[in-house]
Scaffold this active site. Structure first.
Site, mmCIF file in Angstrom:
data_model
loop_
_atom_site.group_PDB
_atom_site.id
_atom_site.type_symbol
_atom_site.label_atom_id
_atom_site.label_comp_id
_atom_site.label_asym_id
_atom_site.label_seq_id
_atom_site.Cartn_x
_atom_site.Cartn_y
_atom_site.Cartn_z
ATOM 1 N N ASN A 8 0.869 -1.182 0.000
ATOM 2 C CA ASN A 8 0.000 0.000 0.000
ATOM 3 C C ASN A 8 0.906 1.233 0.000
ATOM 4 O O ASN A 8 1.454 1.594 1.035
ATOM 5 C CB ASN A 8 -0.895 -0.030 1.250
ATOM 6 C CG ASN A 8 -1.696 1.242 1.413
ATOM 7 O OD1 ASN A 8 -1.890 1.990 0.456
ATOM 8 N ND2 ASN A 8 -2.169 1.497 2.628
ATOM 9 N N LYS A 10 0.167 4.179 -0.162
ATOM 10 C CA LYS A 10 -0.517 5.349 0.423
ATOM 11 C C LYS A 10 -0.390 6.520 -0.563
ATOM 12 O O LYS A 10 -0.365 6.280 -1.765
ATOM 13 C CB LYS A 10 0.040 5.701 1.801
ATOM 14 C CG LYS A 10 0.111 4.481 2.731
ATOM 15 C CD LYS A 10 0.279 4.868 4.151
ATOM 16 C CE LYS A 10 0.598 3.641 4.997
ATOM 17 N NZ LYS A 10 -0.035 3.672 6.295
ATOM 18 N N HIS A 85 -9.651 1.096 5.028
ATOM 19 C CA HIS A 85 -8.374 1.347 5.700
ATOM 20 C C HIS A 85 -8.596 2.348 6.835
ATOM 21 O O HIS A 85 -9.384 3.292 6.700
ATOM 22 C CB HIS A 85 -7.352 1.889 4.691
ATOM 23 C CG HIS A 85 -5.961 1.891 5.217
ATOM 24 N ND1 HIS A 85 -5.513 2.844 6.104
ATOM 25 C CD2 HIS A 85 -4.922 1.042 5.007
ATOM 26 C CE1 HIS A 85 -4.257 2.581 6.411
ATOM 27 N NE2 HIS A 85 -3.869 1.494 5.762
ATOM 28 N N GLU A 87 -6.955 4.772 7.857
ATOM 29 C CA GLU A 87 -6.712 6.190 7.525
ATOM 30 C C GLU A 87 -7.927 6.797 6.846
ATOM 31 O O GLU A 87 -8.249 7.972 7.057
ATOM 32 C CB GLU A 87 -5.447 6.311 6.650
ATOM 33 C CG GLU A 87 -4.191 6.063 7.477
ATOM 34 C CD GLU A 87 -2.986 5.546 6.695
ATOM 35 O OE1 GLU A 87 -3.006 5.576 5.450
ATOM 36 O OE2 GLU A 87 -2.026 5.097 7.343
ATOM 37 N N GLU A 149 -5.431 -5.142 10.942
ATOM 38 C CA GLU A 149 -4.451 -4.073 11.150
ATOM 39 C C GLU A 149 -4.762 -3.314 12.437
ATOM 40 O O GLU A 149 -5.594 -2.395 12.427
ATOM 41 C CB GLU A 149 -4.499 -3.080 9.983
ATOM 42 C CG GLU A 149 -4.241 -3.704 8.628
ATOM 43 C CD GLU A 149 -3.703 -2.679 7.640
ATOM 44 O OE1 GLU A 149 -2.578 -2.852 7.199
ATOM 45 O OE2 GLU A 149 -4.392 -1.697 7.346
ATOM 46 N N GLY A 155 2.132 2.330 10.887
ATOM 47 C CA GLY A 155 3.072 3.437 10.696
ATOM 48 C C GLY A 155 3.777 3.888 11.962
ATOM 49 O O GLY A 155 4.349 4.972 12.007
ATOM 50 N N SER A 186 3.264 -1.969 10.561
ATOM 51 C CA SER A 186 4.718 -1.906 10.718
ATOM 52 C C SER A 186 5.438 -3.188 10.309
ATOM 53 O O SER A 186 6.412 -3.600 10.954
ATOM 54 C CB SER A 186 5.076 -1.505 12.151
ATOM 55 O OG SER A 186 4.585 -0.209 12.422
HETATM 56 C C1 PEP Z 1 -0.974 0.152 6.046
HETATM 57 O O1 PEP Z 1 -0.844 1.142 5.332
HETATM 58 O O2 PEP Z 1 -1.985 -0.532 5.975
HETATM 59 C C2 PEP Z 1 0.089 -0.191 6.986
HETATM 60 C C3 PEP Z 1 0.006 -1.304 7.655
HETATM 61 O O3 PEP Z 1 1.132 0.712 7.118
HETATM 62 P P1 PEP Z 1 2.557 0.424 7.800
HETATM 63 O O4 PEP Z 1 3.083 -0.856 7.198
HETATM 64 O O5 PEP Z 1 3.368 1.599 7.444
HETATM 65 O O6 PEP Z 1 2.323 0.268 9.260
#
Ligand code: PEP
Length: 219
Positions: A8, A10, A85, A87, A149, A155, A186
């Site tokens: 992803n 982003k 997601h 975000e 998640e 992040g 992460s």
């Molecule tokens: C994500 O964008 O779904 C995500 C898990 O980000 P990160 O790997 O940066 O934690």
């Protein structure tokens, strides 16, 4: 066994050229299923990876300024769409009802939804996961990938403990038996192998725009 690895990007990188560089670097033969989800404007087909999107609108066409439909994504070569997601839930205030509509229209367009679910720090994990699955998957018949998640792990560099990932994996599998269940939060080249050994795959954010890191994860 073939694992699902989703990148992803982003709202990165900052240019079409930089995105193309990443696509070229990640277009390698691997035993895993690699799905790359860039911003809409950088979607670029390759030989060895599959394209996905980070979101879509809940209608196929019409007067919805600024939106991108599942039908358009299909036409551009996408096969997967990340939905729900955290975000988007936070900044665009997306709720489970809206996500449910998006899942339905994706399936109608033969796009596979990747539904993100997860608890905030201090929330009751099982309650949150159960409720998100119930509301987002209401009336859904087709197959959906689930990405667990935990929001506090996204992040932040704080990964969920392996036993907690496994516990969540088993909890989700009991509810949605046929779905592949991924972990996200992460993930990096150091922890990916271990996480992949106890899940069906990983959803990678930050590390997916770092060539060295992501290549080490997908290999
Ligand atoms: C994500 O964008 O779904 C995500 C898990 O980000 P990160 O790997 O940066 O934690």
């Amino acid at each position: 066994m073939k694992k699902i690895i989703i990148g992803n990007f982003k709202m990165n990188p900052s240019s079409k050229k930089k995105a193309s560089d990443l696509f070229k670097a990640f277009d390698i033969k691997t035993k895993n299923l690699v799905i790359l989800c860039p911003p809409f404007c950088f979607l670029e087909k390759g030989e060895n990876y599959i394209l996905g999107a980070q979101n879509c609108f809940l209608k196929n066409e019409g007067a919805y300024t600024g939106e991108v439909s599942p039908k358009m994504l299909k036409d551009l070569g996408c096969k997967y769409v990340i939905l729900g997601h955290s975000e988007r839930r936070e900044y665009q205030k997306e709720n489970n009802e809206e996500i449910n509509k998006k899942i339905k229209i994706c399936l109608e367009n033969k796009l596979k939804p990747v539904l993100c679910i997860g608890e905030k720090l201090g929330e009751n994990k099982e309650e949150v996961l159960k409720n998100q699955l119930k509301e987002c998957l209401k009336g859904i018949k087709g197959s959906v990938i689930i990405a667990y998640e935990p929001i506090w792990a996204i992040g932040t560099g704080k990964t969920c403990k392996n036993e907690d990932i496994l516990d969540s994996y088993n909890f989700i599998k009991k509810i949605v038996k046929e779905s592949s269940v991924l972990y996200g939060g992460s993930v990096n080249s150091k922890n990916a192998k271990q996480i992949l050994s106890i899940t069906d795959g990983v959803l990678v954010g930050g590390a997916s725009i770092n060539k060295k890191e992501f290549l080490n994860i997908i290999k």
